[in-house]
Scaffold this active site. Sequence first.
Site, PDB file in Angstrom:
ATOM      1  N   ASP A  95       0.844  -1.195   0.000  1.00 40.50           N
ATOM      2  CA  ASP A  95       0.000   0.000   0.000  1.00 40.50           C
ATOM      3  C   ASP A  95       0.881   1.247   0.000  1.00 40.50           C
ATOM      4  O   ASP A  95       0.716   2.174  -0.807  1.00 40.50           O
ATOM      5  CB  ASP A  95      -0.873  -0.047   1.281  1.00 40.50           C
ATOM      6  CG  ASP A  95      -2.000   0.966   1.261  1.00 40.50           C
ATOM      7  OD1 ASP A  95      -2.139   1.687   0.261  1.00 40.50           O
ATOM      8  OD2 ASP A  95      -2.739   1.021   2.263  1.00 40.50           O
TER       9      ASP A  95
ATOM     10  N   ASP B 113       2.242   3.770  -3.420  1.00 42.32           N
ATOM     11  CA  ASP B 113       1.966   5.210  -3.482  1.00 42.32           C
ATOM     12  C   ASP B 113       3.258   6.004  -3.670  1.00 42.32           C
ATOM     13  O   ASP B 113       3.284   7.010  -4.376  1.00 42.32           O
ATOM     14  CB  ASP B 113       1.257   5.690  -2.208  1.00 42.32           C
ATOM     15  CG  ASP B 113      -0.255   5.524  -2.313  1.00 42.32           C
ATOM     16  OD1 ASP B 113      -0.723   4.969  -3.332  1.00 42.32           O
ATOM     17  OD2 ASP B 113      -0.965   5.949  -1.386  1.00 42.32           O
TER      18      ASP B 113
END
Length: 360
Positions: A248, A252
């Site tokens: 995650d 990003d």
Amino acid sequence: MSKNILLVSGDGIGPEIMLEARKVLDVVDAKFGLDLQFDEALVGGAAIDATGVPLPEESLAKAKASDAILFAAIGGPKWDNLSANLRPEQGLLGIRKHLDLFANLRPAILYPQLAEASSLKADRVAGLDILIVRELTGGIYFGQPRGIRVNDSGDREGFNTYVYSEPEIRRIGRVAFEAARARGGRVCSVDKANVLEVTMLWREVMTDLAKEYPDVQLSHMLVDNAAMQLVMRPKQFDVMVTGNMFGDILSDTAAMLTGSIGMLPSASLDKNNKGMYEPCHGSAPDIAGQNKANPLAMMLSASMMLRYTFGEVAAADAIEAAIGNVLDQGLRTGDIYSEGTTMVSCVEMGDAVVAALQNA
Ligand code: NAD
């Protein structure tokens, strides 16, 4: 054979970017005779407002019945104060879990036209092409037990469980090794094996799996180092594979190397390549309703859908070429704007991609 696609427009900029992606899909549908059939479902904040829950039974049933799901974005400040199990993101997590979409593929590709938009020096990122393979249905986001309780000292404490079984690690590892075979032949497995037992097992299983892929080179990296290397020497990576939470965060970070999170699609696949396709970004409440959103990640998600679930390579290539064409023309939404280029709105960007497709 008809291809049944469930559209989830969601919240914030979701409906705006979905409209533009739909325009593009309608063009390739006609041009390539794809026989696309669309249905719609409420998930996230929109579903909470209409039904009281983030993933109504009807929406889940539609998701299960479809061949692929095109998902825009959900969430926003309006629903931030709801209890954890009623928050919009439970809609997304619920679909992933119920459909067993365990493999999240997140490409981080830097379009040459946008090298200046990266926060890193152009020479560090030009030609960047990383694929992050993130495990999506396990790890600390789903582990039990979890909750907030009062401990023996009378203080409140929050707790979660970070757990991966060997089969879970093995199946995501396979996705990464297979992907590396079709790309640069290298997998970097990211863990925290110096501290966490769960990732000691992760490392052991990845090492064992590598024996089945002698043509792929496996390396291991601790997650803190991986975060550092991504911003220092990002081009060293080909495929990175990691668990849900590390993936995650790292995906990003990789996204920002490319200049805009508004350019990045993702795919979440099950073992049969049925999938949910969505931009990497969220619902961008700060620009929602202002016709400022970049719809390209949403369109690239649609093209990934055509490529991975439906095998419609020519149609996917056509969408990607049309996007390259509008970037060559110097058209940019605000998030990727730089001096000397032309700022356009979300709708204008959609119209430009449609025109490029029609003129191709
Ligand atoms: P975000 O991705 O929505 O926004 C971060 C920044 O990037 C904002 O400044 C936003 O304006 C900009 N941005 C994002 N997408 C853009 C686009 N297409 N075009 C132009 N600019 C864009 O992340 P956030 O602000 O952390 O979260 C906002 C909401 O979205 C929260 O409620 C969060 O829970 C939710 N969220 C949803 C998803 C999802 O649906 N998959 C993912 C992440 C966050």
